[in-house]
Scaffold this active site. Sequence first.
Site, short mmCIF file in Angstrom:
data_model
loop_
_atom_site.label_atom_id
_atom_site.label_comp_id
_atom_site.label_asym_id
_atom_site.label_seq_id
_atom_site.Cartn_x
_atom_site.Cartn_y
_atom_site.Cartn_z
N GLY A 261 0.79 -1.24 0.00
CA GLY A 261 0.00 0.00 0.00
C GLY A 261 0.81 1.28 0.00
O GLY A 261 0.23 2.38 -0.03
N PRO A 296 4.73 -5.03 -1.02
CA PRO A 296 4.59 -3.77 -1.78
C PRO A 296 4.49 -4.02 -3.28
O PRO A 296 5.13 -4.95 -3.80
CB PRO A 296 5.89 -3.02 -1.45
N ARG A 333 -6.39 3.86 -15.05
CA ARG A 333 -6.48 4.52 -13.75
C ARG A 333 -7.22 5.86 -13.78
O ARG A 333 -8.04 6.11 -12.89
CB ARG A 333 -5.09 4.68 -13.12
N CYS A 365 -14.69 5.28 -27.68
CA CYS A 365 -16.05 5.85 -27.61
C CYS A 365 -16.62 5.77 -26.21
O CYS A 365 -17.60 5.06 -25.96
CB CYS A 365 -16.96 5.10 -28.57
N GLU A 366 -15.95 6.41 -25.27
CA GLU A 366 -16.41 6.49 -23.88
C GLU A 366 -16.04 7.86 -23.39
O GLU A 366 -14.90 8.29 -23.57
CB GLU A 366 -15.66 5.47 -23.00
N TYR A 394 -0.28 -0.93 -11.90
CA TYR A 394 -1.70 -0.91 -12.23
C TYR A 394 -1.93 -0.21 -13.57
O TYR A 394 -2.91 0.52 -13.75
CB TYR A 394 -2.52 -0.29 -11.07
#
Length: 442
Positions: A261, A296, A333, A365-366, A394
């Site tokens: 974290g 981690p 993200r 297309c978003e 990520y």
Amino acid sequence: MADMAFSGPEPDLQDLLAARPQLQMHAQDGLCLEGVALNAVADEYGTPIWVYGAGTMRARFAALRDAFKAEAVPMHIHYAVKANDHLAILNLFREQGAGADVVSIGEFRRAGLAGITARDIVYSGVGKSEAELEAALAAGIGQINTESAEEIEMISAIASRLGVVANIALRMNPDVDAGTHAKITTGLAENKFGIAAADIPALYARAASLPGVRAAGIAMHIGSQILSTTPYRLAYEKGATMVRALREAGQNVEVLDIGGGLGIGYQDEPGLNPAAFAATVRQATQGLGVKLMMEPGRYLTGPAGILLASVILRKQAGKRFLVLDAAMNELMRPAMYEAWHGILPVDASAFHAPATPADVVGPICESADVFAKDRALPDLRPGARLGLLDAGAYGAVMSSAYNARPRPAAVLVDQGGFALITRRQEPEALWEGEMIPVPGGA
Ligand SMILES: Cc1ncc(COP(=O)(O)O)c(C=O)c1O
């Protein structure tokens, strides 16, 4: 809510560069990662492309390891594979002495392919299937972090059937607010993660009594992108209290897995300081006499990665849009967590040119396909290259082939050179394995 609480004005391009020792702007070569020109990478392999800096990952691993050494705290680092599961990156951390933390049998197999032995792997996660548990146990997994009474029974049954003993740690939910984004907090009582502290003693005793299971200790993970040591201190103090209480009740407790974290700076703020983190761990666990483990992910890989993209076109429609060849399907993200990523032009002349606000978007297309809104950037022409910063964790792992977009290539920069570590996906690979059924069956 963004995934970090930012206050004050956004950093400008100079601030972004100054906060990242892994990046340099050269007058001729433009933006470089660890001294390697991103233009050279894009010239050879095209864009969009993931670029990772091996030196940065090694340096971050060393900083964490050395911070614990300085506190005289022996720490076993298990890299959280979910942050970036590339074989080359798993291999790099194995070379540094890391084990792995996995959450699926796919990650377990990846870690194995990178040479991490099963006994150096911890299997975390709220739901592991019977087949996954069986495969991990048959291969000799080092530890399973479990989060429910139901799973403990499953592990016992499978291990007994296989004739092996599973080392398990019970993941305690310390009910601590990590002060991070709602989608990445995991240590609150309301979250699906972990076992409530009040339920641990009985479950631990149950686990200790079951065949095929060795109750080895307690695990915790309170969330991701944590920038303060305070929630860690609160959680680890509760963890230490639990270890003592279990021992007083006659249980054997050998392991405390403190999770991951650790947050990084996505703007120009410092990330979590490893020295401060290590001191917090020492204070909370002093005299406990446990084997300490941690998991981690983002801290080790996030700042080492760049998603390198090109401008497809500039669009003026009330406001200025820069449409890139990279999109939300590559870097999720911003769409998923409203995450802020620094964006730097690759060419030095653009870097030094006057900047005005632009929305940086992908071609999907978003309406969520937006990397940045009203970001101060120079006037970039079609073909100009941009680096989306801190995309090493990520990033690629969360990507999809939405809109039938083949997955980008990836390159590892190391010691002044670079090597291809993932080939760009061929479009044909997108429909490989698909079938159109014959009417009436075949
Ligand atoms: C159990 C567990 N350990 C470790 C991690 C790694 O977290 P981070 O990348 O924030 O260090 C996660 C991620 O959410 C996790 O769920």
